[in-house]
Design a protein around this motif. Structure first.
Motif, PDB file in Angstrom:
ATOM      1  N   VAL A 213       0.816  -1.214   0.000  1.00 40.52           N
ATOM      2  CA  VAL A 213       0.000   0.000   0.000  1.00 40.52           C
ATOM      3  C   VAL A 213       0.849   1.263   0.000  1.00 40.52           C
ATOM      4  O   VAL A 213       0.585   2.210  -0.738  1.00 40.52           O
ATOM      5  CB  VAL A 213      -0.956  -0.001   1.214  1.00 40.52           C
ATOM      6  CG1 VAL A 213      -1.675   1.342   1.329  1.00 40.52           C
ATOM      7  CG2 VAL A 213      -1.964  -1.123   1.087  1.00 40.52           C
TER       8      VAL A 213
ATOM      9  N   ARG B  72      -3.657   3.918  -2.103  1.00 40.12           N
ATOM     10  CA  ARG B  72      -5.116   3.974  -1.958  1.00 40.12           C
ATOM     11  C   ARG B  72      -5.658   5.364  -2.273  1.00 40.12           C
ATOM     12  O   ARG B  72      -6.740   5.505  -2.839  1.00 40.12           O
ATOM     13  CB  ARG B  72      -5.511   3.579  -0.533  1.00 40.12           C
ATOM     14  CG  ARG B  72      -5.138   2.160  -0.143  1.00 40.12           C
ATOM     15  CD  ARG B  72      -5.165   1.960   1.363  1.00 40.12           C
ATOM     16  NE  ARG B  72      -4.193   2.821   2.044  1.00 40.12           N
ATOM     17  CZ  ARG B  72      -3.970   2.805   3.352  1.00 40.12           C
ATOM     18  NH1 ARG B  72      -4.654   1.969   4.132  1.00 40.12           N
ATOM     19  NH2 ARG B  72      -3.078   3.609   3.905  1.00 40.12           N
ATOM     20  N   THR B  73      -4.919   6.396  -1.893  1.00 35.70           N
ATOM     21  CA  THR B  73      -5.388   7.780  -2.054  1.00 35.70           C
ATOM     22  C   THR B  73      -4.595   8.553  -3.095  1.00 35.70           C
ATOM     23  O   THR B  73      -4.992   9.645  -3.467  1.00 35.70           O
ATOM     24  CB  THR B  73      -5.272   8.531  -0.721  1.00 35.70           C
ATOM     25  OG1 THR B  73      -3.877   8.634  -0.372  1.00 35.70           O
ATOM     26  CG2 THR B  73      -6.019   7.815   0.389  1.00 35.70           C
TER      27      THR B  73
END
Length: 734
Positions: A419, A604-605
């Motif tokens: 991640v 993720r962002t």
């Protein structure tokens, strides 16, 4: 030495132009064009307002030439029936109530019959879109060294790339503000500015006045970064016109939204590279094109382009270099001066491209730079021989050591997180200090140091304090030169009726060049007193007091007696520059730096967080360690904003996100530790060996951070700011 103006700012006693109490004062406001281009067909005044209560000025109320004189006479103070960008000033209003003035401005309608605008600096204009010269080109520049085409044809490796940068808002803490009033026959301008004599130069033809009838005084200035270099002349002109029309003092202070909408920004750029190398990664040829968007008026665009072109090849040795530069007219709000002055655009292009080359060759980007960094005895793209004794490899190595570059690269490769991805990037930067070529000679800067009757000193220059520490450094230099206490030295705010023209507060020249003149003026004061070289302290103070006691016969025609030491700029020996061919010694001195950024990217962002930042630089002798570190840290913080978040959203050539709720700048929570180190190679022609440092730190963050992102993700970002949205698109395209 502590900040001389620090306590006044800390306690709130400092008076900025908006704080000044002025009796019988009117508030001025500007009515602006709603359209990017066209003829003004009508101006409609809402009948619900009693317009007889307002002072109203349009272009017909200008007593002289309708232009804001800077490099050319193309930009009017008030549109004379035609507009070339949104927010162009058309009409001025003044009223004793600021709220009433602002409300009235919103009830004036400017009706524009539109003509076809142009916003893309790369687009070929149609005949009806040409508005400057024959091709909308403000300025063309070319640097040509060696035989680029032959070298590219023979190079075993050729790598190409195109790199884009966006506009940037200055976000100085204090918005633009000016006060104008008459004192007897003299029109006085007070306000927030970097260059008092620029305002004088602009207003003399506009108002058809003599120098004696115009006085410009700098007030406490809450930041500038270049945004208060040329634009204050426009605001000063507007305040002056309203003051002359009304016969009363007029204040004009922008709110944040108007300031962001109407004032200049950093020039957007497109920089293209075609680079030839051998198998070992040594540069054989650099073919570079720099295109800047200049907006609707020329402002300072030609000299911004000049610095961008001169620095575009980076701090590297290459025998064959061609750099083509042009700045284009568009119907955007004019772009102008901003910290770095064109170098950040060029530095981003070349430093991002060096990493692209390294990835293509399968080489560590650090090793590619090490092999190509310029050494003493080699020449820059303009043919300037480098012989300053600075060790650029040592600067690079120190930055790698402080940042843990090698260790972090090894750690990152061990176990990648699914991640969070980490990367580390490097940028090697240089920046010429002072005006380009013969610019400093043409400025012919002068500094006065006045001995006062009580034996103290007054340092008189046109260089302004705007938060960077000028007052402190000048105090330090004068006190040190003559062996006085800091309390014996005063540095008054510039006033064009009191101080000589020592040039503008720009171009990383203040400490290096003007500071050197402060020292020279102190030496001249000592000579005028008949003291031996090196006389200091009480001996100097006693001699000053004695001069005033004995020099009554030296009073001038007004009965004043003043003891003045003077210094005038002299170019260092051996400096040669050809402005036609762009060959020779572009700058008296270069400052050198290496920046290393470590980033963490959240997949993720698509958010990018800078975890650690190291900046190592050789800026000659460091005069004040606290101020110097503050300049480096501030420049890095500002550069990180440009790199990752400061996105000027443009529509019809004008900024849409004109509030700090939707134009995002870094907060303390967004900034990493910014670790600063200096290596000092004194420059013999700078004050105590100093070179310029104010602009240098801005040039490194954008390429260092995007190089770190490339290291983390294996992609090649080419646009700043690299917002989460842009990174998402880049990753989705892979």
């Amino acid at each position: 030495m502590k900040r001389r103006e620090g306590l006044a700012k800390l306690t709130g006693r400092e008076q900025y132009v908006d704080d000044l109490p002025v009796d019988n004062c009117l508030w001025g406001v500007t009515v602006r064009s709603p359209a990017p281009r066209g003829r003004i067909a009508e101006i409609r005044f809402d009948p619900s307002i009693d317009w007889s209560q307002f002072v109203i000025v349009d272009h017909q109320g200008i007593p002289g030439r309708n232009c804001i004189l800077l490099m050319e006479e193309d930009q009017p103070a008030l549109a004379p029936g035609y507009v070339r960008h949104r927010h162009e000033p058309v009409l001025l209003l003044a009223h004793s109530s600021r709220a009433a003035a602002r409300r009235a401005a919103s009830l004036v309608e400017i009706v524009v019959e539109p003509d076809p605008p142009i916003f893309d600096p790369l687009a070929a204009p149609t005949p009806e879109q040409i508005q400057y010269g024959t091709d909308n080109v403000f300025k063309r520049l070319e640097i040509d060294k060696g035989d680029v085409e032959r070298a590219l044809a023979e190079a075993p490796i050729v790598v190409e790339g195109v790199y884009r940068t966006g506009a940037q808002e200055h976000v100085y803490i204090e918005p633009q503000g000016m006060l104008a009033y008459t004192d007897a026959d003299v029109l006085v301008i007070e306000g927030s500015m970097q260059c008092p004599f620029y305002i004088e130069k602009a207003l003399l033809p506009l108002l058809d006045r003599s120098r004696e009838a115009l006085r410009v005084v700098q007030r406490a200035t809450g930041g500038g970064f270049g945004g208060k270099e040329e634009y204050p002349s426009m605001l000063a002109a507007h305040a002056a016109l309203l003051a002359l029309e009304s016969g009363r003092p007029v204040k004009m202070v922008y709110d944040r939204s108007e300031d962001m909408a109407a004032t200049t920004k950093r020039h957007p750029s497109i920089v293209s590279h075609r680079t030839g190398l051998d198998e070992a990664g040594r540069l054989l040829a650099q073919d570079i094109e720099v295109v800047l968007d200049g907006g609707a008026y020329i402002t300072l665009s030609p000299v911004v382009l000049s610095r961008s072109v001169i620095h575009a090849a980076g701090p590297y040795a290459c025998d064959n270099v061609r750099i083509m530069g042009r700045c284009m007219f568009t119907n955007s709000v004019p772009y102008g001066a901003f910290r770095g002055f064109g170098n950040p655009q060029g530095a981003f292009g070349v430093e991002r491209h060096m990493d692209v080359i390294a990835h293509r060759l399968g080489m560590d980007p650090v090793e590619l730079r090490r092999r190509n960094l310029i050494r003493d005895g080699q020449t820059t793209s303009t043919g300037q021989l480098i012989s300053d004794g600075a060790d650029r490899i040592a600067v690079l190595e120190r930055a790698l050591e402080l940042s843990g570059y090698r260790e972090k690269r090894e750690e990152r490769s061990l176990e990648p997180d699914p991640v969070l991805r980490r990367g580390i990037g490097v940028a090697t930067i240089y920046h010429g200090a002072g005006f380009t070529g013969a610019g400093e000679v043409h400025l012919d800067s002068v500094v006065h140091v006045a001995g006062l009757p009580d034996g103290c000193l007054e340092v008189r220059t046109s260089c302004v304090e705007m938060g960077q520490g000028t007052t402190t450094v000048f105090t330090q230099l004068a006190a040190g030169r003559l062996g006085l206490d800091a309390s014996d030295v005063a540095v008054p705010a510039p006033d064009t009726h009191v101080v000589p023209d020592s040039g503008p507060t720009v171009a990383s020249r203040t400490a290096m060049i003007v500071g050197g003149l402060v020292e020279g003026a102190c030496d001249d004061l000592r000579r005028r007193l008949g003291l031996r070289d090196g006389a200091k302290g009480q001996e100097v103070k006693d001699a000053i007091v004695a001069w005033y006691r004995n020099a009554g016969q030296d009073a001038d025609e007004n009965g004043r007696r003043e003891l003045i030491g003077e210094a005038r700029y002299q170019a260092p020996p051996g400096i040669e520059w050809d402005d036609d061919t762009y060959k020779g010694d572009a700058y008296g001195a270069f400052a050198w730096s290496t920046h290393v950024a470590e980033v963490e990217v959240d997949l993720r962002t698509y958010g990018i967080r800078v975890r650690d930042y190291v900046a190592v630089q050789d800026v000659g002798r460091v005069l004040n360690d606290t101020l110097a570190r503050g300049q480096i840290q501030g420049g890095v913080a500002q550069g990180l904003g440009w790199a990752l978040m400061e996105d000027c959203v443009l529509r019809d050539g004008a900024m849409q996100n004109t509030q700090l709720t939707d134009y995002v700048i870094p907060t303390s929570g967004d900034l990493p530790p910014i670790r600063v180190a200096f290596m000092q190679t004194p420059y013999p022609h700078g004050a105590q060996g100093a070179k310029g440092l104010g602009e240098l730190p801005f040039n490194g963050p954008a390429p260092a951070v995007l190089n770190a992102v490339a290291d983390a993700l294996g992609v090649e970002p080419t646009v700043v700011p690299l917002t989460p949205e842009r990174l998402m698109e880049l990753l989705n395209d892979v």
